[in-house]
Design a protein around this motif. Structure first.
Motif, PDB file in Angstrom:
ATOM      1  N   PRO A   1       0.822  -1.221  -0.122  1.00 53.66           N
ATOM      2  CA  PRO A   1      -0.042   0.004   0.066  1.00 53.66           C
ATOM      3  C   PRO A   1       0.797   1.359  -0.135  1.00 53.66           C
ATOM      4  O   PRO A   1       0.360   2.278  -0.645  1.00 53.66           O
ATOM      5  CB  PRO A   1      -0.746   0.015   1.216  1.00 53.66           C
ATOM      6  CG  PRO A   1       0.190  -0.932   2.186  1.00 53.66           C
ATOM      7  CD  PRO A   1       0.786  -2.151   1.214  1.00 53.66           C
ATOM      8  N   VAL A   2       1.941   1.093   0.580  1.00 53.13           N
ATOM      9  CA  VAL A   2       2.909   2.535   0.517  1.00 53.13           C
ATOM     10  C   VAL A   2       3.335   2.664  -1.046  1.00 53.13           C
ATOM     11  O   VAL A   2       4.350   1.777  -1.194  1.00 53.13           O
ATOM     12  CB  VAL A   2       3.930   2.568   1.794  1.00 53.13           C
ATOM     13  CG1 VAL A   2       4.836   3.661   1.673  1.00 53.13           C
ATOM     14  CG2 VAL A   2       3.245   2.533   2.905  1.00 53.13           C
ATOM     15  N   HIS A   3       3.173   3.756  -1.522  1.00 52.92           N
ATOM     16  CA  HIS A   3       3.734   3.867  -2.754  1.00 52.92           C
ATOM     17  C   HIS A   3       4.953   4.894  -2.873  1.00 52.92           C
ATOM     18  O   HIS A   3       5.137   5.357  -1.822  1.00 52.92           O
ATOM     19  CB  HIS A   3       2.470   4.570  -3.825  1.00 52.92           C
ATOM     20  CG  HIS A   3       1.435   3.580  -3.964  1.00 52.92           C
ATOM     21  ND1 HIS A   3       0.396   4.041  -4.337  1.00 52.92           N
ATOM     22  CD2 HIS A   3       1.312   2.430  -3.915  1.00 52.92           C
ATOM     23  CE1 HIS A   3      -0.616   3.119  -4.339  1.00 52.92           C
ATOM     24  NE2 HIS A   3      -0.095   1.969  -4.008  1.00 52.92           N
TER      25      HIS A   3
ATOM     26  N   GLY B   1       5.528   7.555  -4.621  1.00 55.60           N
ATOM     27  CA  GLY B   1       5.380   9.207  -4.582  1.00 55.60           C
ATOM     28  C   GLY B   1       4.483   9.545  -3.451  1.00 55.60           C
ATOM     29  O   GLY B   1       4.260   8.720  -2.502  1.00 55.60           O
ATOM     30  N   MET B   2       4.175  10.718  -3.433  1.00 53.64           N
ATOM     31  CA  MET B   2       3.239  11.472  -2.471  1.00 53.64           C
ATOM     32  C   MET B   2       1.845  11.166  -2.871  1.00 53.64           C
ATOM     33  O   MET B   2       1.197  12.183  -3.411  1.00 53.64           O
ATOM     34  CB  MET B   2       3.495  12.748  -2.411  1.00 53.64           C
ATOM     35  CG  MET B   2       4.673  13.272  -1.493  1.00 53.64           C
ATOM     36  SD  MET B   2       4.982  14.766  -1.415  1.00 53.64           S
ATOM     37  CE  MET B   2       5.826  15.014  -3.046  1.00 53.64           C
ATOM     38  N   ILE B   3       1.357   9.846  -2.715  1.00 54.49           N
ATOM     39  CA  ILE B   3      -0.009   9.633  -3.141  1.00 54.49           C
ATOM     40  C   ILE B   3      -0.800   8.807  -2.099  1.00 54.49           C
ATOM     41  O   ILE B   3      -0.045   8.462  -1.198  1.00 54.49           O
ATOM     42  CB  ILE B   3      -0.240   9.020  -4.752  1.00 54.49           C
ATOM     43  CG1 ILE B   3       0.584   7.679  -4.742  1.00 54.49           C
ATOM     44  CG2 ILE B   3       0.265   9.970  -5.568  1.00 54.49           C
ATOM     45  CD1 ILE B   3       0.419   6.912  -5.894  1.00 54.49           C
ATOM     46  N   GLU B   4      -1.971   8.589  -2.279  1.00 53.74           N
ATOM     47  CA  GLU B   4      -2.687   7.710  -1.406  1.00 53.74           C
ATOM     48  C   GLU B   4      -2.166   6.141  -1.315  1.00 53.74           C
ATOM     49  O   GLU B   4      -1.618   5.547  -2.364  1.00 53.74           O
ATOM     50  CB  GLU B   4      -4.134   7.943  -1.606  1.00 53.74           C
ATOM     51  CG  GLU B   4      -4.677   9.238  -1.423  1.00 53.74           C
ATOM     52  CD  GLU B   4      -6.075   9.407  -1.905  1.00 53.74           C
ATOM     53  OE1 GLU B   4      -6.791   9.288  -0.860  1.00 53.74           O
ATOM     54  OE2 GLU B   4      -6.371   9.694  -3.157  1.00 53.74           O
ATOM     55  N   PRO B   5      -2.766   5.533  -0.222  1.00 56.15           N
ATOM     56  CA  PRO B   5      -2.298   4.148  -0.112  1.00 56.15           C
ATOM     57  C   PRO B   5      -3.375   3.181  -0.978  1.00 56.15           C
ATOM     58  O   PRO B   5      -4.601   3.359  -0.544  1.00 56.15           O
ATOM     59  CB  PRO B   5      -1.986   3.825   1.178  1.00 56.15           C
ATOM     60  CG  PRO B   5      -2.984   5.009   1.899  1.00 56.15           C
ATOM     61  CD  PRO B   5      -3.173   6.126   0.804  1.00 56.15           C
TER      62      PRO B   5
ATOM     63  N   SER C   1      -9.293   7.601  -1.000  1.00 56.26           N
ATOM     64  CA  SER C   1      -9.977   7.660   0.201  1.00 56.26           C
ATOM     65  C   SER C   1     -11.673   8.032  -0.057  1.00 56.26           C
ATOM     66  O   SER C   1     -12.362   7.560   0.827  1.00 56.26           O
ATOM     67  CB  SER C   1      -9.527   9.212   0.738  1.00 56.26           C
ATOM     68  OG  SER C   1     -10.252   9.602   1.891  1.00 56.26           O
TER      69      SER C   1
ATOM     70  N   THR D   1      -7.389   3.274   3.388  1.00 52.31           N
ATOM     71  CA  THR D   1      -7.597   4.354   4.284  1.00 52.31           C
ATOM     72  C   THR D   1      -9.157   4.304   4.776  1.00 52.31           C
ATOM     73  O   THR D   1      -9.473   5.596   5.081  1.00 52.31           O
ATOM     74  CB  THR D   1      -7.470   5.596   3.166  1.00 52.31           C
ATOM     75  OG1 THR D   1      -8.554   5.720   2.322  1.00 52.31           O
ATOM     76  CG2 THR D   1      -6.101   5.706   2.516  1.00 52.31           C
TER      77      THR D   1
END
Lengths: 515, 181
Positions: free
Chosen positions: A165-167, A169-173, A511, A195
């Protein structure tokens, strides 16, 4: 089944778009769904409610968009010990994940549905259903992760790539499981729900006057759309009219949200195709717009601007002129960048034919919003079901037939220009007058709907009030629910390094889907 | 190509001065030099969205736009926690992200600084604590600094990151002195 869907038995539901409720039994639930499919109705959402405290039933609801109105089916489930209902996913594939989520939250199961949990990843026990009335809103449970059986692809040279789940870049999981041969993607399976914050349960501990703040935070990039949808539902229930100036300002805020997100995506799409110049330029225009938001609306992101009965603030002196200048610069800048994008051979090579979502598939799986329009489906609530002030604005529908990344880029460019045109009309004809009419407190047991075309597509809020100004049930639905499964098809046949580009071209909400 | 270069020239350099922390504090430009002196390279940040609504992410992304020019300040976001000095966490920690967050925290080499960004990271925000939300980041892993806001503006995030670095550096030099004496 007749095509008017038992019109004489339908009950009106307060909403910003004409809506009706039809109560059906088990057999009527499936039969009507099939008839709705035959009539080409758009599947909007599915949700459940625990009414055992009121009349000893669980209820399941599903909503469709018809050319003239929204139709909501309500089915009461009598067997509360082992609650189940006929699943809709064989008729409307998009219903599948919603049915899985409804089971995780409420314990009502859709027969023959995929039995794997969707929102529950072991954060709470499998025999506990948080949306049931007896479950405490504040209780938490120790994590007990369970394995999730992804569908395996077997064969010579097939291997899996697990992402998230952790990508990076600065994006959602979220988790993506690719089955590949070499670089070519044979299958993609998504696993979402990371989320999940328990938004639906949280709504039930808020008052009717606070709910819009939570709705705005379901998906932060669609704060205006969701808070408007919530307020539209509440205002419809309480017969509160929104003053004309507030209505125009709401639309202005919604179009700003659309433009800001499109600018961000256009830049990121250039960047993902190796053209960092695009990101730099578009992110500067986006920043300019956000700064103009601060000067005119009081915040960069309008989380709490739309409030029940109106809006939270007026444009300051000279704010209109500031925005008009901003629009002019934007129009010129975006037009220049559009021609640069169009003439850049390397960029077009990455955009064209990549991540293709064919029209037929998009229809079959019920694509919504921007992604649907880029696959040649003419649908935009602002055009098809215009609510105030869009009924007077007459927006132009933007579509592209080809369904590839390039088409989704085109749609964004066209929509930015169209939104700028609408903003100008809104500003120039901005009515004078008050900003808010205080809504009365709704009595318990009223159902209302708000459906608003956000930048991604239609966002929906279904609100049921409780006595004493409370919320009994609130279901908020993001169009990403419908569009996420389509991404699994769009990637097929493309190579793994194209995934970030394809994913960004849809830019779906994690989300908003997870809740 | 001509259009691209011409637009670059017409745009010019937009990068603004680093935000001031308080009138009496030293200009943050000196922090940039400190980072270079201490680390000999950029300060590396790994971001984890532990359940955010995506509002904070939008403002974090804005840090890379030409106005804030984060990399120009000697700070960059990295893809692997193994490369990171700082863990930046957004959102209330959802139950479903608890394990991923703890693992990311564990994968960052010591000494590490953890910054919680946004009202949700600070206190759980409007989501609070529930069956699905653990509340604030500090409820799950140790947190050194909190940057509140919903979402906090990029300038505030930038100032908060630099501030956290300054105070971590202050603590480290105190420890060094104590060791020497």
């Amino acid at each position: 089944m007749e095509t008017d869907f038992a019109k004489d038995q339908q009950l009106p539901i307060p909403s910003n778009i004409q809506s009706y409720l039809l109560r059906v039994d088990r057999e009527g639930w499936l039969r009507t769904a099939q008839a709705l499919h035959n009539a080409d109705a758009k599947f909007l959402t599915l949700w459940g409610a625990d009414d055992r405290d009121r009349d000893a039933y669980f209820r399941v609801y599903a909503a469709w968009l018809l050319p003239q109105s929204i139709l909501v089916l309500e089915h009461s489930i009598e067997d509360v010990r082992n609650p189940s209902y006929p699943g809709l996913s064989t008729i409307f594939p998009a219903a599948l994940r919603m049915e899985r989520a409804a089971y995780d939250l409420l314990g009502i199961s859709a027969e023959e549905a995929d039995a794997r949990a969707w929102l529950r990843h072991g954060g709470w026990p499998g025999n506990l259903f948080p949306l049931r009335r007896e479950v405490s809103a504040s209780q938490s449970y120790p994590l007990d992760p369970e394995p999730y059986p992804f569908v395996m692809v077997e064969g010579d040279g097939v291997h899996e790539i697990a992402v998230g789940p952790v990508h990076a870049g600065m994006i959602e999981p979220g988790h993506f499981r690719f089955s590949v041969v070499g670089e070519k993607v044979l299958r993609l399976e998504e696993r979402l729900g990371y989320t999940h914050k328990g938004v639906a349960k949280r709504f039930e501990s808020l008052s009717q006057q606070e709910g819009h703040r939570l709705a705005a935070r379901l998906s932060g990039d669609s704060a205006v759309a969701f808070s408007w949808a919530y307020c539209a539902a509440l205002e419809s229930i309480t017969y509160t009219s929104c003053p004309p100036r507030a209505v125009a300002l709401r639309a202005l805020a919604l179009e700003h949200e659309r433009i800001a997100n499109h600018l961000g995506d256009l830049g990121a799409l250039g960047n993902d195709a190796g053209f960092a110049f695009g990101l730099t330029q578009f992110s500067r225009f986006k920043e300019n717009l956000l700064r103009a938001n601060t000067l005119t609306f009081g915040a960069r992101y309008l989380m709490d601007y739309i409030v029940p009965g109106g809006v939270a603030g007026d444009l300051p002196e000279g704010g209109g002129d500031l925005l008009l200048t901003q629009y002019e610069t934007l129009e010129e800048g975006v037009a220049t960048l559009r021609s640069i994008y169009a003439e850049h051979a390397g960029l077009q090579d990455r955009f064209r034919e990549t991540g293709r979502l064919e029209h037929r598939l998009a229809r079959q799986f019920g694509a919504l919003g921007l992604a649907a329009r880029a696959s040649g489906i003419a649908c935009d609530l602002r055009v098809d079901h215009p609510w105030s002030p869009y009924d007077g604005l007459v927006p132009n529908l933007v579509t592209q037939p080809h369904g590839d990344v390039a088409a989704r880029v085109h749609v964004r460019f066209d929509e930015v220009m169209e939104s700028l045109r609408l903003c100008r009309i809104l500003l120039e004809g901005l009515p004078a007058g008050p900003l808010q009419n205080t809504p009365t407190v709704a009595s318990g047991g009223c159902l209302g709907i708000g459906l608003i075309e956000g930048w991604r597509g239609p966002v929906m809020v279904v609100l049921e009030t409780a006595a004493g100004g409370g919320i009994r049930r609130c279901h908020a639905h993001d169009p990403s629910w419908q569009n996420w499964p389509l991404l699994e098809f769009a990637i097929l046949g493309d190579i793994v390094p194209d995934f970030p580009l394809i994913n960004k071209s849809f830019n779906l909400s994690y989300s908003g889907q997870d809740g | 190509m001509f259009d691209v270069i011409s637009l670059m020239l017409r745009t010019g350099i937009l990068t603004e001065r680093l935000p001031a922390r308080s009138p009496e504090s030293p200009p943050l430009e000196s922090v940039q030099e400190d980072i270079r002196r201490i680390l000999g390279r950029a300060l590396c940040i790994r971001h984890v969205d532990a359940g955010s609504c995506n509002g904070c992410e939008l403002e974090l992304q804005a840090l890379n736009n030409p106005y804030y020019n984060l990399e120009g300040a000697g700070i960059k976001f990295v893809a692997s926690p193994r490369h990171a000095d700082v863990l930046l966490v957004t959102g209330p920690v959802s139950a479903n992200m608890e394990e991923a967050l703890k693992r990311t925290y564990g994968a960052i080499p010591d000494p590490k600084v953890v910054i919680a960004v946004g009202d949700c990271g600070a206190c759980g925000g409007i989501f609070g604590k529930s069956y699905a939300s653990r509340g604030s980041v500090a409820d799950v892993i140790p947190v050194h600094r909190v940057i509140p806001g919903c979402p906090p503006e990029p300038a505030k995030i930038l100032a908060g990151i630099l501030d956290a670095v300054v105070s971590a550096q202050g603590q480290a030099s105190k420890r060094d002195k104590a060791k020497r004496s």
